[in-house]
Write a protein that holds these residues in place. Structure first.
Motif, mmCIF file in Angstrom:
data_model
loop_
_atom_site.group_PDB
_atom_site.id
_atom_site.type_symbol
_atom_site.label_atom_id
_atom_site.label_comp_id
_atom_site.label_asym_id
_atom_site.label_seq_id
_atom_site.Cartn_x
_atom_site.Cartn_y
_atom_site.Cartn_z
ATOM 1 N N SER A 106 17.227 -6.431 -18.343
ATOM 2 C CA SER A 106 17.860 -7.394 -19.243
ATOM 3 C C SER A 106 17.066 -8.677 -19.398
ATOM 4 N N SER A 145 16.464 -10.214 -22.911
ATOM 5 C CA SER A 145 16.929 -11.569 -23.202
ATOM 6 C C SER A 145 15.797 -12.433 -23.740
ATOM 7 N N VAL A 176 23.215 -9.857 -21.527
ATOM 8 C CA VAL A 176 22.735 -10.917 -22.407
ATOM 9 C C VAL A 176 23.902 -11.674 -23.035
ATOM 10 N N ALA A 181 21.729 -15.510 -24.654
ATOM 11 C CA ALA A 181 20.426 -15.042 -25.098
ATOM 12 C C ALA A 181 19.344 -16.073 -24.785
ATOM 13 N N ALA A 224 20.616 -14.261 -17.536
ATOM 14 C CA ALA A 224 20.279 -12.859 -17.296
ATOM 15 C C ALA A 224 20.415 -12.520 -15.818
#
Length: 288
Positions: free
Chosen positions: A24, A28, A230, A235, A241
């Motif tokens: 992730s 991200s 995320v 983001a 994350a």
């Protein structure tokens, strides 16, 4: 026995959270910094696992195989960003459809090349024996995966927050035209970010192989988890994350262990609540 169940489940959740962070964090970075919704990211994870399986079957060293698989997936990511996504820059709907199509293509290629049988990746020989502490057995390999995730988190933080390259990347995100005007090679830096994100997914696929195996559909199983991470964390936020990965790791493992019929309800409910009350995520920046 009751205490052992909780300890083992907690350890498995933490280790799975570390594995999710490797997946992730790259997702991200690409989505948060470059505004590219790369739905092929789960396929990169699966492709890394299959690359790792093939290289290990030829007698490769596990850690070198992980790096080689990550580099191979990263090169594929560069080709996708340079040759396809750059041509439709700013068209988010087009990027979603293209990356989704690429994920289907990668899945079919994996099915053709490695068949539909699960492919187990052996953990390094030295890490197969469990560690014993206070009468409990702990899987050594999962602890090592957690350690690698922590090192990766520290390295990414230093790169993005404490180096000149990280400052230039952030400047390119905040004001691309101004950054280009002062001589920052924004295009090259964004390609570097895509390489980094894809490589992390590929390395995560190899590291996750001894835990999850390589199998058709691995991409579809992992991508939703990365999306949830995320959304929860925000983001482009490495801290988000990191925290989101462990939250999802706990929810996923304990949900399956304690309430398998409600596992997805337990997993997706926090995401829905965050979307309603904190659309930018727990650690994301509020867009003004």
């Amino acid at each position: 026995m009751q205490w052992q169940f909780w300890i083992i489940q907690t350890l498995n959740s933490v280790a799975f959270g570390g594995l999710l962070f490797l997946l992730s964090s790259g997702f991200s970075l690409i989505f948060g910094l470059m505004r590219i919704p790369n739905l092929a990211h789960g396929a990169f994870f699966m492709l890394g696992a299959y690359f790792g399986y093939s290289l290990l079957a030829r007698g490769g060293n596990f850690w070198l195989v992980a790096l080689a698989a990550g580099l191979g997936v990263g090169i594929i990511g560069i080709a996708l960003e340079r040759l396809v996504l750059r041509q439709i820059s700013g068209n988010e709907q087009g990027q979603v459809l293209v990356t989704l199509g690429v994920s289907f293509i990668i899945a079919d290629i994996c099915l053709l090349a490695w068949t539909g049988d699960p492919m187990p990746l052996p953990a390094p020989q030295a890490l197969r024996r469990p560690l014993f502490f206070a009468g409990y057995a702990f899987p050594t390999y999962r602890l090592v995966v957690l350690g690698i995730a922590l090192v990766a988190a520290i390295g990414l933080y230093i790169l993005m927050e404490r180096t000149r390259i990280g400052a230039m990347i952030r400047a390119g995100v905040d004001d691309m035209e101004m950054a280009r005007g002062v001589g920052i090679p924004v295009s090259r830096l964004f390609t570097t970010v895509f390489l980094l994100g894809a490589s992390l997914a590929g390395i995560g696929g190899v590291l996750g192989g001894p835990i999850l195996n390589a199998y058709p559909g691995l991409d579809a199983d992992m991508l939703p988890l990365a999306l949830i991470v995320v959304i929860l964390g925000g983001a482009g936020s490495l801290l988000g994350a990191f925290v989101g990965s462990f939250v999802v790791g706990f929810l996923y493992n304990y949900g399956i262990a304690l309430a398998p019929d409600l596992a997805y309800f337990v997993l997706f409910l926090p995401m829905v609540l965050v979307l309603v009350f904190l659309p930018q995520g727990l650690f994301g920046r509020v867009q003004l």
